[in-house]
Structure formats: C-alpha cells, structure tokens
Design a protein around this motif. Structure first.
Motif, mmCIF file in Angstrom:
data_model
loop_
_atom_site.group_PDB
_atom_site.id
_atom_site.type_symbol
_atom_site.label_atom_id
_atom_site.label_comp_id
_atom_site.label_asym_id
_atom_site.label_seq_id
_atom_site.Cartn_x
_atom_site.Cartn_y
_atom_site.Cartn_z
ATOM 1 N N LEU A 86 0.220 -2.564 -14.140
ATOM 2 C CA LEU A 86 -0.526 -2.150 -12.957
ATOM 3 C C LEU A 86 -0.612 -3.343 -12.025
ATOM 4 O O LEU A 86 -1.127 -4.403 -12.402
ATOM 5 N N ILE A 87 -0.066 -3.190 -10.823
ATOM 6 C CA ILE A 87 -0.108 -4.236 -9.800
ATOM 7 C C ILE A 87 -1.114 -3.820 -8.747
ATOM 8 O O ILE A 87 -1.017 -2.728 -8.189
ATOM 9 N N GLU A 88 -2.095 -4.675 -8.464
ATOM 10 C CA GLU A 88 -3.135 -4.351 -7.495
ATOM 11 C C GLU A 88 -3.124 -5.333 -6.337
ATOM 12 O O GLU A 88 -3.144 -6.547 -6.539
ATOM 13 N N GLN A 89 -3.094 -4.790 -5.130
ATOM 14 C CA GLN A 89 -3.201 -5.611 -3.934
ATOM 15 C C GLN A 89 -4.673 -5.817 -3.629
ATOM 16 O O GLN A 89 -5.402 -4.880 -3.324
ATOM 17 N N SER A 144 0.810 -1.200 0.000
ATOM 18 C CA SER A 144 0.000 0.000 0.000
ATOM 19 C C SER A 144 0.847 1.255 0.000
ATOM 20 O O SER A 144 0.368 2.346 -0.262
ATOM 21 N N ARG A 200 -6.780 2.836 -3.599
ATOM 22 C CA ARG A 200 -6.375 1.513 -4.089
ATOM 23 C C ARG A 200 -4.899 1.303 -3.817
ATOM 24 O O ARG A 200 -4.063 2.169 -4.067
ATOM 25 N N SER A 201 -4.576 0.126 -3.273
ATOM 26 C CA SER A 201 -3.187 -0.237 -3.002
ATOM 27 C C SER A 201 -2.607 -0.859 -4.260
ATOM 28 O O SER A 201 -2.875 -2.025 -4.570
ATOM 29 N N CYS A 202 -1.855 -0.081 -5.009
ATOM 30 C CA CYS A 202 -1.367 -0.577 -6.286
ATOM 31 C C CYS A 202 -0.101 0.145 -6.703
ATOM 32 O O CYS A 202 0.298 1.148 -6.110
ATOM 33 N N ILE A 223 -3.088 -10.867 -5.397
ATOM 34 C CA ILE A 223 -2.364 -9.906 -6.225
ATOM 35 C C ILE A 223 -2.815 -10.057 -7.672
ATOM 36 O O ILE A 223 -2.773 -11.148 -8.232
#
Length: 377
Positions: free
Chosen positions: A240-243, A4, A218-220, A86
């Motif tokens: 784009l990496i999204e937690q 985050s 958004r935690s990305c 992820i």
C-alpha cells in the motif's frame, strides 16, 4: 499523471487506490501524535543523519533488523520517504494464509479470495492503535457467498468465506458484484465508522483500492495477491503506497518510475507474488518503491491469527434475548450450540448451564463499556 490518479494509470499492475511492535524510530511516533500526518521536512531531518552518499539513516537503527530472508516468517513492514510525503506498507502472509486454509478446509479459489482480503486488512490497519480494528466485508452475488476479514492494530487477523469448498471457479466469477463494507472500530468510540463502495471488479484488491480512493478520499495505490498450488499457499502479500501532504511533482514522478520497475521485476499479473516466490522481501519491495527518496523504516510486525471468541461471548449474546426466547430455544433444541464462523470452534451449553449462568450474570449485555472485552463486531 499524479499519484492521486494511480487507481487509473496503474491498472496494469492491478493497483488502485497504520502497531504491532513498538515504533523503531521517532518519525513514526511523530506521525501517531499528529493523526498520521506527514513529518515536516525540518523535523524529519532532525530525526535522521546523512551518510556520505547523501542517503539518510534512522538514528541508531539498521535496516538489517527488518530483513526476512526468503520470507520465512510473515511480516508487515512500513517505511516513509525522507521528506515525509510518501508512506509504503508491504507484507508477506504465506504462513497465515496456509493456517486459514487448514482451519476452514478451503479450496484454491476461496483461499485466494480470503488471502487477498486478509492482506488488504493488514495493510489498511498498519499504524492504527493496538485496540482498533478494521473489518472488510464483501457482500456479493457470486457463489463464494461473501468474504470477511479483520485486522487489529496488533496485526491480529481472522476471516472466513461463505463457501470454503467452492470448486474450480475463476476468482472474479466466484466473488461476483455487490458491495464492500469497511468498518473501523475502537472500544472507546461511541459508535464504529462505516464506509461502503461498490464491488465492480471481483478481484478484491482493486475493489478495496477503489474504496480507499472514493470513500476515504485517500491518494494511494494498493495491490494484494496470492499464489495457490493445490492445497498449499506458496506466496501471499501486497503493498500500500500512500501519498501524504506536501508531496511534490518530482517525488510522485519518482514513485511512478519505481512502480514501473517493480512491475517489470515481477513480470506477472498477480503482483507481487512472483517477487515473493523469488525471495524478494517486504523490505526489498519498499526499497524499490522508495528508491531515490531516502527510505526511512518505521516499523515491522508479524501478523498472527487471533479469534477472541469465548463462551462468555455466547452467554452475552443469549442475554440480549428475552428469557422466553432462551427457554424456547432450550425446549426446541435441548441445548445451546453455536459455531464461530472465524475459527470454527463450537460452543455447547446444557439447559442447566444456561440457566445457572444467566442467573449469575451481571451488567448490561448491550454495553461494551461494562465488559472487559469490548471488541464485538
């Protein structure tokens, strides 16, 4: 450090901060039915099978179908970790950026700006409904005079810059400071969702990443860049990496380690263009980011330029004016002429055509629901 906070710790990679084709496995279908939430481990395991080495493989699917040798075609690829915590979306869009360069007769810096904005829009729109649209608008004080990029859930893209022929100016100086507005819309929504954040950097991807972190919480991590050589785009893309919920500390630590490896492999300051130039594909980038986490492919699509402008839209816009205003334009200009900012197409209507079409027109031009095309911006 936690994912985050990647907007802070990954400054060195210029990173902060969902169809097109049908989903290729049931994990993506589950995510869509449940509002994009992560797939519970128990369900995800039931959707996959384990190999002898402990890795997992989507039921019946093979990674080979996602390969894009030497990035010959444009591609958006998405995948998820085995535990569903992820999600990674990667893309290459060189051909698309070259088309935009020709369409708008853009020089290097405007091409870089629009290429980055279009890439960000593609990444942000991955996984949304086909009819849904994401639009990024940078209203800034730089000589580029603004950047606009849109993408639908089908990866239909368009965009433009205010000054396509801008000379040899650094990107940050060309963009300047100001505000980033993000609009998300769907024909069935009563009103669009609009978010806004400050443009502090001017390199576009960091500003979009900051928007995702600040406005959408958004935690990305996001990166987008292009490589422009004269009048040719040689590479364009990003990730784009999204937690997603329930990501544990070990998973986040592995992602951070994998990102460091990705940065080292690229070796430049415009991640991931060096990788793309060397033939590294979106699938390869996703594999690196999800190394050790059991990557499960979700979907792939090929982004295409699409502009829904038409003479019907011009007529609809005219009908929003009073008859007196329309007649005043016809008397002053002798005809109606309008140019689409997105594709450059020019529409012309004579006074006779305007009056005839206005007399035959039906429906309320202010209501999208009364028109088959409801994707007005």
């Amino acid at each position: 450090p936690k994912l985050s906070l990647l907007m802070i710790q990954l400054i060195i990679v210029r990173s902060i901060a969902f169809h097109a084709s049908e989903p290729t496995n049931s994990a993506l279908s589950w995510m869509r039915r449940h509002g994009g939430r992560s797939v519970p481990v128990g369900i995800l395991r039931s959707l996959t099978t384990s190999n002898d080495d402990g890795s997992t493989e989507s039921d019946g699917d093979k990674l080979e179908e996602f390969r894009n040798k030497n990035n010959i075609r444009d591609q958006v690829f998405s995948a998820i970790s085995a535990d569903g915590s992820i999600k990674v979306t990667t893309c290459t869009a060189r051909n698309l950026v070259n088309d935009l360069m020709i369409m708008h007769t853009m020089t290097a810096t405007p091409s870089d700006a629009l290429g980055r904005a279009v890439t960000c829009a593609l990444l942000m729109s991955n996984g949304i409904q086909e009819e849904q649209m994401v639009q990024l608008t940078l209203n800034t004080d730089g000589p580029i005079r603004g950047v606009v990029a849109t993408s639908t859930g089908k990866a239909e893209v368009r965009g433009y810059v205010g000054t396509p022929g801008l000379g040899d100016v650094d990107l940050k100086e060309a963009v300047g400071l100001g505000a980033l507005q993000v609009v998300k819309n769907h024909p069935d929504w009563p009103r669009p969702y609009t978010g806004i954040s400050a443009v502090r950097h001017g390199d576009i991807d960091r500003d979009v990443g900051a928007y995702l972190a600040e406005s959408e919480q958004r935690s990305c991590a996001l990166a987008a860049a292009t490589s422009i050589n004269g009048i040719l785009c040689t590479a364009a893309g990003g990730y784009l990496i999204e937690q997603l919920p329930d990501a544990d500390r070990d998973t986040l630590s592995q992602v951070e380690k994998n990102l460091a490896t990705l940065v080292e492999k690229d070796g430049g300051d415009k991640l991931p263009t060096n990788l793309l130039l060397n033939g590294v594909t979106p699938v390869d980038i996703a594999e690196t980011i999800l190394d050790g986490l059991g990557m499960q492919p979700l979907q792939q699509m090929e982004p295409k330029f699409h502009c829904p402008c038409s003479s019907d839209r011009l007529l609809r816009a005219l009908r929003l004016l009073s008859p007196e205003e329309v007649e005043d334009i016809l008397e002053t200009e002798g005809r109606i002429e309008a140019r689409c900012e997105f594709c450059g197409k020019v529409y012309r209507m004579s006074p006779e055509e305007v009056r005839a079409e206005m007399a035959l027109a039906t429906g309320d031009p202010s209501k999208d629901s009364e028109f088959t095309d409801g994707r007005e911006e």
